[in-house]
Design a protein around this motif. Structure first.
Motif, PDB file in Angstrom:
ATOM      1  N   ALA A 123       9.349  21.317  36.083  1.00 17.85           N
ATOM      2  CA  ALA A 123      10.766  21.706  35.963  1.00 17.85           C
ATOM      3  C   ALA A 123      11.675  20.587  36.468  1.00 17.85           C
ATOM      4  CB  ALA A 123      11.015  22.987  36.759  1.00 17.85           C
ATOM      5  N   LYS A 124      12.703  20.277  35.686  1.00 17.36           N
ATOM      6  CA  LYS A 124      13.655  19.217  36.054  1.00 17.36           C
ATOM      7  C   LYS A 124      14.296  19.507  37.404  1.00 17.36           C
ATOM      8  CE  LYS A 124      14.742  16.826  31.817  1.00 17.36           C
ATOM      9  NZ  LYS A 124      13.310  16.850  31.571  1.00 17.36           N
ATOM     10  N   GLU A 125      14.630  20.794  37.689  1.00 13.05           N
ATOM     11  CA  GLU A 125      15.294  21.127  38.957  1.00 13.05           C
ATOM     12  C   GLU A 125      14.375  20.839  40.157  1.00 13.05           C
ATOM     13  OE1 GLU A 125      14.633  24.204  36.667  1.00 13.05           O
ATOM     14  OE2 GLU A 125      14.773  25.835  38.147  1.00 13.05           O
ATOM     15  N   CYS A 126      13.074  21.030  39.987  1.00 12.85           N
ATOM     16  CA  CYS A 126      12.133  20.742  41.090  1.00 12.85           C
ATOM     17  C   CYS A 126      12.004  19.244  41.313  1.00 12.85           C
ATOM     18  CB  CYS A 126      10.767  21.359  40.797  1.00 12.85           C
ATOM     19  SG  CYS A 126      10.794  23.174  40.797  1.00 12.85           S
ATOM     20  N   MET A 127      11.893  18.493  40.224  1.00  9.39           N
ATOM     21  CA  MET A 127      11.838  17.018  40.349  1.00  9.39           C
ATOM     22  C   MET A 127      13.069  16.505  41.058  1.00  9.39           C
ATOM     23  SD  MET A 127      10.491  15.640  36.671  1.00  9.39           S
ATOM     24  CE  MET A 127      10.340  16.950  35.479  1.00  9.39           C
ATOM     25  N   GLU A 128      14.226  17.044  40.659  1.00  7.29           N
ATOM     26  CA  GLU A 128      15.495  16.584  41.219  1.00  7.29           C
ATOM     27  C   GLU A 128      15.537  16.842  42.730  1.00  7.29           C
ATOM     28  OE1 GLU A 128      18.857  14.622  41.328  1.00  7.29           O
ATOM     29  OE2 GLU A 128      17.482  14.754  39.602  1.00  7.29           O
ATOM     30  N   VAL A 129      15.118  18.035  43.141  1.00  9.99           N
ATOM     31  CA  VAL A 129      15.124  18.385  44.568  1.00  9.99           C
ATOM     32  C   VAL A 129      14.185  17.467  45.356  1.00  9.99           C
ATOM     33  CG1 VAL A 129      14.345  20.149  46.220  1.00  9.99           C
ATOM     34  CG2 VAL A 129      15.879  20.777  44.343  1.00  9.99           C
ATOM     35  N   VAL A 130      12.995  17.237  44.851  1.00 10.45           N
ATOM     36  CA  VAL A 130      12.022  16.377  45.538  1.00 10.45           C
ATOM     37  C   VAL A 130      12.579  14.959  45.681  1.00 10.45           C
ATOM     38  CG1 VAL A 130       9.732  15.294  45.381  1.00 10.45           C
ATOM     39  CG2 VAL A 130      10.005  17.743  44.852  1.00 10.45           C
ATOM     40  N   ARG A 131      13.171  14.465  44.603  1.00  8.82           N
ATOM     41  CA  ARG A 131      13.733  13.110  44.597  1.00  8.82           C
ATOM     42  C   ARG A 131      14.871  12.996  45.626  1.00  8.82           C
ATOM     43  NH1 ARG A 131      15.162  13.056  39.461  1.00  8.82           N
ATOM     44  NH2 ARG A 131      13.097  12.519  38.638  1.00  8.82           N
ATOM     45  N   GLU A 132      15.729  14.014  45.663  1.00 10.63           N
ATOM     46  CA  GLU A 132      16.870  14.017  46.597  1.00 10.63           C
ATOM     47  C   GLU A 132      16.394  14.042  48.047  1.00 10.63           C
ATOM     48  OE1 GLU A 132      20.067  13.490  46.067  1.00 10.63           O
ATOM     49  OE2 GLU A 132      19.400  13.098  44.011  1.00 10.63           O
ATOM     50  N   GLN A 133      15.366  14.825  48.336  1.00 12.71           N
ATOM     51  CA  GLN A 133      14.902  14.928  49.727  1.00 12.71           C
ATOM     52  C   GLN A 133      14.207  13.633  50.172  1.00 12.71           C
ATOM     53  OE1 GLN A 133      16.211  17.301  51.350  1.00 12.71           O
ATOM     54  NE2 GLN A 133      16.952  18.127  49.389  1.00 12.71           N
ATOM     55  N   ALA A 134      13.497  12.994  49.253  1.00 15.83           N
ATOM     56  CA  ALA A 134      12.894  11.697  49.576  1.00 15.83           C
ATOM     57  C   ALA A 134      13.996  10.698  49.917  1.00 15.83           C
ATOM     58  CB  ALA A 134      12.057  11.197  48.400  1.00 15.83           C
ATOM     59  N   THR A 140      -2.698   7.999  55.272  1.00 14.15           N
ATOM     60  CA  THR A 140      -2.196   7.677  56.621  1.00 14.15           C
ATOM     61  C   THR A 140      -1.381   8.853  57.180  1.00 14.15           C
ATOM     62  OG1 THR A 140      -0.103   6.769  55.843  1.00 14.15           O
ATOM     63  CG2 THR A 140      -1.971   5.238  55.944  1.00 14.15           C
ATOM     64  N   SER A 141      -1.305   8.916  58.506  1.00 11.89           N
ATOM     65  CA  SER A 141      -0.499   9.961  59.160  1.00 11.89           C
ATOM     66  C   SER A 141       0.953   9.850  58.727  1.00 11.89           C
ATOM     67  CB  SER A 141      -0.556   9.813  60.687  1.00 11.89           C
ATOM     68  OG  SER A 141      -1.872   9.914  61.127  1.00 11.89           O
ATOM     69  N   PHE A 142       1.433   8.616  58.614  1.00  7.20           N
ATOM     70  CA  PHE A 142       2.833   8.414  58.199  1.00  7.20           C
ATOM     71  C   PHE A 142       3.087   9.076  56.851  1.00  7.20           C
ATOM     72  CE2 PHE A 142       6.096   6.210  55.798  1.00  7.20           C
ATOM     73  CZ  PHE A 142       7.145   6.204  56.698  1.00  7.20           C
ATOM     74  N   ASP A 143       2.188   8.822  55.887  1.00 11.44           N
ATOM     75  CA  ASP A 143       2.397   9.353  54.543  1.00 11.44           C
ATOM     76  C   ASP A 143       2.251  10.878  54.501  1.00 11.44           C
ATOM     77  OD1 ASP A 143       2.911   6.833  53.485  1.00 11.44           O
ATOM     78  OD2 ASP A 143       0.806   6.468  52.965  1.00 11.44           O
ATOM     79  N   VAL A 144       1.271  11.401  55.249  1.00  9.96           N
ATOM     80  CA  VAL A 144       1.082  12.856  55.264  1.00  9.96           C
ATOM     81  C   VAL A 144       2.313  13.538  55.862  1.00  9.96           C
ATOM     82  CG1 VAL A 144      -0.306  14.746  56.219  1.00  9.96           C
ATOM     83  CG2 VAL A 144      -1.447  12.694  55.333  1.00  9.96           C
ATOM     84  N   THR A 145       2.807  12.963  56.958  1.00  6.34           N
ATOM     85  CA  THR A 145       4.015  13.510  57.598  1.00  6.34           C
ATOM     86  C   THR A 145       5.210  13.463  56.639  1.00  6.34           C
ATOM     87  OG1 THR A 145       3.185  12.672  59.708  1.00  6.34           O
ATOM     88  CG2 THR A 145       5.506  13.324  59.643  1.00  6.34           C
ATOM     89  N   ALA A 146       5.347  12.329  55.971  1.00  5.83           N
ATOM     90  CA  ALA A 146       6.454  12.163  55.023  1.00  5.83           C
ATOM     91  C   ALA A 146       6.363  13.207  53.912  1.00  5.83           C
ATOM     92  CB  ALA A 146       6.427  10.753  54.436  1.00  5.83           C
ATOM     93  N   GLY A 147       5.159  13.403  53.380  1.00  2.55           N
ATOM     94  CA  GLY A 147       4.970  14.384  52.298  1.00  2.55           C
ATOM     95  C   GLY A 147       5.313  15.790  52.765  1.00  2.55           C
ATOM     96  N   CYS A 148       4.890  16.134  53.986  1.00  3.52           N
ATOM     97  CA  CYS A 148       5.168  17.475  54.513  1.00  3.52           C
ATOM     98  C   CYS A 148       6.663  17.687  54.720  1.00  3.52           C
ATOM     99  CB  CYS A 148       4.420  17.709  55.826  1.00  3.52           C
ATOM    100  SG  CYS A 148       2.650  17.910  55.579  1.00  3.52           S
ATOM    101  N   ASN A 149       7.346  16.642  55.226  1.00  4.10           N
ATOM    102  CA  ASN A 149       8.793  16.758  55.445  1.00  4.10           C
ATOM    103  C   ASN A 149       9.541  16.937  54.133  1.00  4.10           C
ATOM    104  OD1 ASN A 149       9.049  16.798  58.232  1.00  4.10           O
ATOM    105  ND2 ASN A 149       8.841  14.552  58.373  1.00  4.10           N
ATOM    106  N   VAL A 150       9.115  16.193  53.089  1.00  2.00           N
ATOM    107  CA  VAL A 150       9.756  16.338  51.779  1.00  2.00           C
ATOM    108  C   VAL A 150       9.492  17.751  51.239  1.00  2.00           C
ATOM    109  CG1 VAL A 150       9.743  15.560  49.369  1.00  2.00           C
ATOM    110  CG2 VAL A 150       9.712  13.884  51.230  1.00  2.00           C
ATOM    111  N   LEU A 151       8.254  18.240  51.436  1.00  2.83           N
ATOM    112  CA  LEU A 151       7.917  19.584  50.968  1.00  2.83           C
ATOM    113  C   LEU A 151       8.797  20.632  51.658  1.00  2.83           C
ATOM    114  CD1 LEU A 151       6.035  21.571  49.433  1.00  2.83           C
ATOM    115  CD2 LEU A 151       4.458  21.431  51.378  1.00  2.83           C
ATOM    116  N   LEU A 152       8.875  20.555  53.000  1.00  2.00           N
ATOM    117  CA  LEU A 152       9.659  21.529  53.769  1.00  2.00           C
ATOM    118  C   LEU A 152      11.125  21.520  53.337  1.00  2.00           C
ATOM    119  CD1 LEU A 152      10.014  23.544  56.131  1.00  2.00           C
ATOM    120  CD2 LEU A 152      10.327  21.557  57.646  1.00  2.00           C
ATOM    121  N   ARG A 153      11.716  20.325  53.298  1.00  5.06           N
ATOM    122  CA  ARG A 153      13.138  20.204  52.947  1.00  5.06           C
ATOM    123  C   ARG A 153      13.392  20.655  51.515  1.00  5.06           C
ATOM    124  NH1 ARG A 153      16.436  16.325  56.221  1.00  5.06           N
ATOM    125  NH2 ARG A 153      17.678  16.302  54.300  1.00  5.06           N
ATOM    126  N   SER A 154      12.399  20.414  50.613  1.00 10.03           N
ATOM    127  CA  SER A 154      12.577  20.818  49.207  1.00 10.03           C
ATOM    128  C   SER A 154      12.546  22.341  49.091  1.00 10.03           C
ATOM    129  CB  SER A 154      11.491  20.198  48.323  1.00 10.03           C
ATOM    130  OG  SER A 154      11.587  18.790  48.337  1.00 10.03           O
TER     131      SER A 154
END
Lengths: 282, 282
Positions: free
Chosen positions: B201-212, B259-273
């Protein structure tokens, strides 16, 4: 390079293989030839080597399709092809077949496919009296959606002339090196067997040809692509072979078949050739 | 063509697979999913389908090397590639590798080698967002000095666009027919799985991109070459995925690492999205 124990008994008789080493040869279960010969009551005490032999003739089905295709009854065998056997292992990088882009792959099977076609090309490039085969392939991990990380295969190169066989081996090694370099793969190469071509005695060929003619049988000269007991015996005495046609070239198989006419013809040529050789040729 | 039971639970949840059929699915020992769920105490009584879902987001390692190679932290997944899985058996004539001349051979392995290279060519011909793999090969009789009479192999074709995937399949079938005709082989072809591409879905891509962006993380759009649970769920609700890099693109393997950095980053993007989607996007 030590040859594998093919046509082992003839090889021992002709001094190609050492008797002790041959008797110690074990199958996958660890059973040795020596122990098994004793177990079945076939281990004798007569010397296996050093016997005087005036000449050696062997009759055999062709194991190939040439005589049948050309409707010839007798093959006058001129010798056996030499043979190089190799084991090759190509190593790339095992990875997931979906997310790994084409340009970042190191696919050992794509390399193996190129090698199989190169081997086939080489057999055709040194005709006549050459052939080449990849008979076995092992892919790891051999899973539908995993790019193969490792492939092992066997290579079989044959030629009736030593010089040409050597060129085939050089060509094959060059092709393998190119695949390694251009496809980002590592190659491990092991020579398994290295047998030179074995020409047969002119006097034996002449006798076989003459007896086929005398019996009114169609015939042609032919080289044996397979190794034979005669390959070893030819080292110690004048040797020849008589081929007859077999159905579809099929051998070592339940479908193997030869006609009564051809078998009778082959036996008659064999008998008359033995008598002629015993009488000093005719 | 009935798909095999991949991502089976998500598939049942989304109505792609029938619950009864999924529970009856058996492994090679005959154990079914239904019986095993009961045995381990995981068989519940809540309905497996019909739940209202506002949106679905899934975080995952990339399972490929692109993010790592380009040093990007977040992959905004645009959808999953479609997939065609095939089983091919090529039949020629098994015969002795020595006495069978090159021009009279019907070598199923030489045909398979050509097909493997054709499949590889097709994956490269429909770039970007295409790939192709032969993962499994079975050679019969697989013996060093026998020309292979039969070879079976698996073919995996993927593309992010339905139209292009269809063209890849046409190209593959043409190549197979040419091999059959030109090499004197017979080919049997079976379609194992046929899954269309699944855009997200375009809306999901957009949200993920914005949070990153909001977190100052480098990112790029990326298509998933592998199927995912999200592939099925995308049929019933707006769906997106977040990829993070993994070492060497390796997954489903003991070497898998992130890496821990990447896993943390992915989780933060997931939570915020999730929060952003729950708040109606931002």
């Amino acid at each position: 390079v030590k040859a594998v124990l093919t046509y082992g008994s003839s090889g021992v008789f002709a001094g190609v293989f050492d008797l002790g080493e041959a008797l110690a040869w074990a199958d996958r279960e660890g059973k040795t030839i020596g122990e098994e010969l004793r177990r079945i009551g076939y281990a004798g005490d007569r010397a296996a080597t050093g016997h005087a032999v005036a000449a050696y003739l062997e009759a055999h089905i062709e194991q190939g399709p040439l005589l049948e295709n050309e409707q010839k009854t007798i093959g006058v065998v001129t010798g056996c092809m030499g043979l190089g056997w190799f084991d090759v292992t190509l190593t790339g990088q095992e990875s997931h077949a979906g997310p790994t882009p084409m340009h970042l792959r190191r696919d050992a099977l794509v390399g193996a496919a190129r090698l199989i076609r190169e081997v086939n090309r080489i057999g055709n490039a040194f005709l006549p009296e050459s052939c080449s085969t990849v008979g076995e392939v092992y892919v790891r991990p051999n899973s539908r959606n995993v790019i193969p990380g490792e492939v092992s295969l066997t290579v079989d190169l044959r030629h009736a002339e030593k010089k040409k066989l050597d060129l085939m081996v050089v060509d094959f090694k060059k092709a393998l090196a190119a695949i390694e370099e251009e496809m980002g793969l590592r190659a491990a190469l092991k020579t398994v067997t290295d047998l030179p071509p074995q020409p047969f005695a002119k006097e034996c060929m002449e006798v076989v040809r003459e007896q086929a003619k005398a019996l009114g049988l169609s015939h042609r000269d032919i080289v044996s692509g397979a190794g034979q007991d005669a390959t070893h015996i030819a080292r110690i005495t004048p040797t020849g072979m008589i081929f007859i046609p077999c159905e579809g070239g099929i051998s070592h198989n339940e479908k193997e078949n030869a006609t009564s006419f051809d078998v009778t013809a082959g036996c008659n040529v064999l008998l008359r050739s033995i008598i002629a050789l015993a009488n000093g040729g005719d």
